[in-house]
Design an enzyme around this catalytic site. Sequence first.
Site, PDB file in Angstrom:
ATOM      1  N   GLU A 224       0.836  -1.197   0.000  1.00 33.51           N
ATOM      2  CA  GLU A 224       0.000   0.000   0.000  1.00 33.51           C
ATOM      3  C   GLU A 224       0.876   1.254   0.000  1.00 33.51           C
ATOM      4  OE1 GLU A 224      -2.607  -0.513   3.438  1.00 33.51           O
ATOM      5  OE2 GLU A 224      -2.575  -2.672   3.093  1.00 33.51           O
ATOM      6  N   GLU A 335      -9.778   5.620   2.930  1.00 36.60           N
ATOM      7  CA  GLU A 335     -10.115   4.796   4.098  1.00 36.60           C
ATOM      8  C   GLU A 335     -10.079   5.675   5.339  1.00 36.60           C
ATOM      9  OE1 GLU A 335      -8.196   1.084   6.716  1.00 36.60           O
ATOM     10  OE2 GLU A 335      -7.394   1.549   4.733  1.00 36.60           O
TER      11      GLU A 335
END
Length: 420
Positions: A224, A335
């Site tokens: 990520e 997120e």
Amino acid sequence: MGVGHFCSGMTWTSFAVIFCLCGLISLSSAARLSASRQKLDVQQHLKRFNKPAVKSIKSPDGDIIDCVHISHQPAFDHPFLKDHKIQMRPTYHPEGLFDENKVSEKPKERSNSITQMWHLNGRCPEDTIPVRRTKKDDVLRASSVKRYGRKKHRTIPKPRSADPDLVNESGHQHAIAYVEGDKYYGAKATINVWEPKIQQPNEFSLSQLWILGGSFGQDLNSIEAGWQVSPDLYGDNNTRLFTYWTSDAYQATGCYNLLCSGFIQINSQIAMGASISPVSGYRNSQYDISILVWKDPKEGHWWMQFGNDYVLGYWPAFLFSYLADSASMIEWGGEVVNSESDGQHTSTQMGSGRFPEEGFGKASYFRNIQVVDDSNNLKAPKGIGTFTEKSNCYDVQTGSNGDWGHYFYYGGPGRNPNCP
């Protein structure tokens, strides 16, 4: 009888006094021992995180950036990397052989170019890498010394088969675009940078791309990269460049940035976890960053590039099981953590804190999203899906055009009349 009974009694026998004092001494000793053990634990962790520096730079935001010799970086604490020969450049770059001149060519000066705050006070010399120094307070903010620098379990958005119980249990919410059903060897995106407001210190807001392999169970592999605001991790509300990796669904492996052994950095200019500046403003100038992660077809390592200039380093192939071959899903998006601390949905913002329909200059975006295919070519993703747990809190809308390729606007304010 309990110690409290003797200690609070009006008439004390000598036995009671002794018993009471012994109890207090025993409790006091245990507390001192526990505090002493924690202090030792923290000191050992700080020694492990903070390598000897060739030079240190004080950033205007309060960070200290240590210029650590490239061969002394945290990655080499890993037992499998003791004799590793650092690969100073990838063999291949998407669309062909790696061309150092092409990648490191300085871009034309633009009004919306982004830098890191510490650059204002200096740069790291060649053969070193910049490492954000970990402070005692950073470690003490974590739920435990061992969990410092790690995400909580089960934080990956699970499109199409989202289980409401999983959403509630993890407390993480997403607004993403994704592709699946093929073999992927990398992904790229240009990501709009903001400074979202965070309601609780234990919450965060991030925008990133995910390179995923395996199932969504205990064996999940993930790489990520993007930007985040995380008061718990960094002690402030600055927008920071970050990376993360795990090979077992965030259980025992992986971490943010360079807070464990794994990622091997080769670049002396960009510090993982350092503030990026400036950020976009509502109805004002817009700033974005480009991130490319790809698998070198010859060596098998996963490389990361920031902007057009900086090849940062790589995750060695041996760290992963499924990603040792290829990724099975790519995700791009936002997120947040929703802790519901007061029984209401968090007001932590995602992206700019505005819903996608507000468009450019107001909502946050990802543009020019691409995947790397098995021929090492960057191409437009096919069959893009979108996913969000609660679209009235955070939403996502995709589109495509000539300048931006495939893009999407995403984000939202969290708590609002339709998201109580």
